[in-house]
Write a protein that holds these residues in place. Structure first.
Motif, short mmCIF file in Angstrom:
data_model
loop_
_atom_site.label_atom_id
_atom_site.label_comp_id
_atom_site.label_asym_id
_atom_site.label_seq_id
_atom_site.Cartn_x
_atom_site.Cartn_y
_atom_site.Cartn_z
N ARG A 217 -50.39 -11.72 53.94
CA ARG A 217 -49.06 -11.59 53.54
C ARG A 217 -49.04 -11.69 51.88
O ARG A 217 -49.91 -12.50 51.48
CB ARG A 217 -48.26 -12.85 53.89
CG ARG A 217 -48.14 -12.91 55.47
CD ARG A 217 -47.88 -11.69 56.34
NE ARG A 217 -46.38 -11.15 55.92
CZ ARG A 217 -46.06 -9.85 56.33
NH1 ARG A 217 -46.70 -9.35 57.35
NH2 ARG A 217 -44.85 -9.61 56.10
N GLU B 222 -43.96 -12.76 48.90
CA GLU B 222 -43.22 -13.16 50.09
C GLU B 222 -43.43 -14.85 50.41
O GLU B 222 -42.48 -15.49 50.37
CB GLU B 222 -43.85 -12.37 51.29
CG GLU B 222 -43.04 -12.88 52.53
CD GLU B 222 -43.67 -12.13 53.80
OE1 GLU B 222 -43.57 -12.29 54.93
OE2 GLU B 222 -44.38 -10.97 53.48
N LYS B 223 -44.66 -15.11 49.90
CA LYS B 223 -44.79 -16.63 50.13
C LYS B 223 -44.02 -17.35 49.01
O LYS B 223 -43.48 -18.74 49.37
CB LYS B 223 -46.21 -16.83 49.84
CG LYS B 223 -47.20 -16.41 50.65
CD LYS B 223 -47.40 -17.05 51.94
CE LYS B 223 -48.51 -16.49 52.87
NZ LYS B 223 -48.67 -17.32 54.11
N GLN C 205 -39.91 -16.66 49.92
CA GLN C 205 -39.60 -16.94 51.34
C GLN C 205 -40.08 -18.22 51.67
O GLN C 205 -39.21 -19.33 51.84
CB GLN C 205 -39.94 -15.84 52.33
CG GLN C 205 -39.42 -16.42 53.90
CD GLN C 205 -39.89 -15.09 54.78
OE1 GLN C 205 -40.60 -14.31 54.44
NE2 GLN C 205 -39.46 -15.08 55.88
N GLY C 206 -41.24 -18.46 51.48
CA GLY C 206 -41.75 -19.99 51.88
C GLY C 206 -41.19 -20.94 50.69
O GLY C 206 -40.94 -22.01 51.12
N LEU D 110 -37.55 -21.86 50.70
CA LEU D 110 -37.14 -22.37 51.78
C LEU D 110 -37.50 -23.71 51.82
O LEU D 110 -36.63 -24.93 52.00
CB LEU D 110 -37.62 -21.93 53.13
CG LEU D 110 -37.19 -22.28 54.38
CD1 LEU D 110 -35.64 -22.39 54.56
CD2 LEU D 110 -37.80 -21.46 55.53
N LEU D 111 -38.66 -24.11 51.39
CA LEU D 111 -39.13 -25.70 51.08
C LEU D 111 -38.36 -26.28 49.99
O LEU D 111 -37.79 -27.42 50.26
CB LEU D 111 -40.49 -25.44 50.51
CG LEU D 111 -41.58 -25.11 51.76
CD1 LEU D 111 -42.88 -25.22 50.96
CD2 LEU D 111 -41.67 -26.50 52.75
#
Length: 621
Positions: free
Chosen positions: A185, A189-190, A193-194, A197-198
């Motif tokens: 990935r 995106e990390k 998105q990640g 979100l965190l």
């Protein structure tokens, strides 16, 4: 499609009395007499209706201009903005309709218009549309109410949900194919998105706590704008009840906010608190005027052996925390006297001997703090600080008469003085900073429901959003059979076929196509077969064996397997202890026919037969 619905044959050619598998295509090539007449008359009627609307629109506007003319004469221009907007919109509608008639535009896609494009803007608009409450339900309900259809409202809603679910799946598969197969990935995106979100989850958990703590940089000063001090006598006896009389009542004489240095000297942290010095006059603002009857009643109560006498000193503070945000706090500073019996004896001698005698003092009637604290919950408590903050001193009440230097001295009116250490009362009040526009409403006891409301607000936000996130990811494996569809073209064509049949007024065809869609969704094997991946991106082995048009021949299942996989098929068996049950051959052949009718290749060919007349332009609205 029209001729198939008119002839009454089954949509797939597998049922009915005709027994033709390609009946739809053959009947499209040779339409009947009724269809030819409708294809000739319908365009003429539509063009006539368009011309009548154009003439009627201008006729009504000419009539409106004629009847609305003033005495100065007619004006050729439209002065009403609403009329101008309506006229322009209707002219655009007629122009688009005429272009549709000219170029013979057909409706080949149905459902929500936002699902017709797979670009990011359409997908974002679709997500916003779905998130708005009641909009989707109102749209579907209005369409179902005014449309001639063979589906009930719940069937219609299931079709809309299936079409929108296929749109989401198609968009998901399109985004997945942007990344090469089995590639790691990407970093963006990390991060987006990640990481976001965190951060959102951490802000959700820590944010409300930070908002109501001193870490909030937007905290405001809870300013003391007014303070009132009062001392009230309360006497009671079992046989006489309770009597009260206010001795002392005065507002602040001086109100001064302390600086950071002075607060530190008094041991108060200036980062989350503010402090005010409030001075009260030693003399009450009001004279102490009581009747002789009240004096006798108090004397009778105090003469009883079981009588009690207390003096309550109450502090009332009004606070201001920004525009339009006002609150108040109230508390009893000296709840009871140090010696109730001693106080009762002093008051008994005073009231029994009459109040017109020489002045008297009530020394040490209660412990009086010099510093108090007002929290966010508007509770007044004794300050817990260093230096002399929070020290306790005895208060003294003195009954005096008015000074002879005043004009009213001839009346010799009595009044009370409240002193601490021979001077008027001086209080240091420190208040906690409060969030903007968030101040609780005090109750009769001086406390507020703010603490409870903060906890309830925090718990409600965390629980609600937490449950929503859990709902998004929960039971994802159960939805996998409907959401992991690499190729949704056939299913979307089937949904569009239902919409087209409805538009053409072919209710029998609409009904049959709907239940064909139901049969597909009820069969995971058939759903898997018609939605195989068109490339190697979503295949397990990464080969192209599952490409459309290059699928390996699937062996015909045995009759026993058909009977086991079709529990609804009627089977007549003979039980035997020596071997397996014997299956009736006629029932097995019937099951073979059902399985062949649901074969995906045959279904794909018949869907193509429906779409071909639309692509060739042989069908008109």
């Amino acid at each position: 499609l029209a001729s198939a619905g008119a002839s009454g044959s089954t949509p797939w050619g597998g049922g009915g009395n005709t027994g033709r598998c390609n009946g739809i295509e053959e009947e499209h090539r040779s339409p009947d007499r009724r269809t030819q007449i409708l294809q000739y008359i319908a365009p003429m009627l539509q063009k006539t209706l368009l011309l009548c609307q154009l003439l009627l629109l201008h006729g009504l506007y000419i009539q409106a201009w004629t009847s609305g003319s003033s005495s100065e004469g007619r004006s050729p221009a439209m002065g009403n903005a609403a009329q101008i907007i309506f006229y322009l919109l209707y002219i655009i509608y007629l122009a688009l309709t005429s272009m549709q008639l000219k170029y013979d535009v057909h409706v080949v896609r149905g459902g929500l218009g936002l699902t017709h494009n797979m670009d990011l803007a359409s997908y974002a608009a679709f997500k916003v549309y779905i998130a708005i409450p009641f909009v989707e339900e109102l749209r579907v309900l209005a369409d179902w109410t005014v449309t001639k259809t063979s589906l009930d409202f719940f069937m219609w809603m299931k079709l809309e949900d299936a079409q929108q679910s296929l749109f989401r799946t198609t968009r998901d598969m399109l985004v997945r194919r942007m990344i090469p197969r089995a590639a790691p990935r990407p970093t963006y995106e990390k991060v987006f998105q990640g990481g976001l979100l965190l951060l959102a989850l951490m802000a959700l958990i820590v944010g409300p706590i930070t908002f109501f703590s001193s870490l909030n940089p937007s905290f405001m000063t809870n300013e003391v704008v007014q303070a009132t001090l009062s001392a009230q006598l309360i006497v009671s006896s079992p046989g006489f009840g309770e009597k009260t009389s206010e001795f002392y009542h005065a507002g602040q004489k001086r109100l001064l906010q302390l600086g950071r240095t002075e607060m530190l000297q008094r041991g108060v942290d200036a980062s989350d608190r503010d402090m005010w010095q409030v001075e009260f006059p030693d003399q009450s603002d009001n004279f102490w005027l009581i009747s002789s009857s009240f004096e006798d009643q108090v004397g009778d109560i105090l003469a009883q052996e079981q009588s009690t006498a207390n003096i309550d000193v109450k502090l009332w503070v009004e606070l201001h925390a920004g525009a339009g945000v006002t609150s108040s706090a109230q508390s009893t500073l000296s709840i009871r006297a140090n010696s109730s019996d001693e106080l009762r004896e002093v008051l008994n001698r005073t009231f029994s001997g009459g109040l017109s005698g020489s002045p008297f003092n009530i020394d040490g009637f209660g412990e009086f703090p010099s510093s108090v604290h007002i929290g966010n919950n508007l509770l007044i408590t004794q300050a817990k600080s260093e230096a002399d903050s929070g020290s306790i001193e005895d208060a003294t009440l003195s009954l005096k008469t008015s000074d002879s230097s005043h004009d009213i001295a001839l009346l010799r009116l009595p009044y009370w003085r409240l002193t601490v250490g021979g001077k008027g009362v001086t209080l240091f009040i420190d208040t906690e900073k409060v969030p903007p526009n968030f101040v609780g409403t005090p109750t009769s006891g001086g406390s507020v429901a703010q603490t409870t409301s903060v906890i309830a607000l925090y718990g409600g936000i965390v629980f609600t959003i937490g449950r929503f996130l859990r709902f998004v990811f929960q039971d994802g494996s159960k939805r996998m059979v409907y959401e992991e569809l690499p190729d949704t073209r056939l299913l979307l064509d089937l949904c569009n076929g239902i919409y087209i049949a409805r538009i053409q007024g072919l209710l029998e065809m609409e009904y049959k196509l709907y239940y064909q869609l139901v049969q597909i969704y009820r069969s995971p094997e058939l759903l898997f077969d018609i939605s195989r991946s068109p490339d190697h991106h979503t295949t397990p082995n990464g080969t192209t064996d599952c490409l459309v048009g290059k699928r390996p021949a699937r062996p015909r299942p045995s009759r026993s397997h058909l009977q086991a996989s079709r529990p609804h098929t009627e089977r007549r068996t003979t039980m035997s202890l020596d071997g397996p049950p014997v299956v009736d051959s006629a029932a097995a052949e019937a099951a073979d026919g059902v399985f062949e009718a649901l074969d995906s290749s045959s279904l794909r060919r018949r869907i193509g037969d429906i779409r071909r007349p639309l692509d060739d332009g042989t069908l008109s609205l």
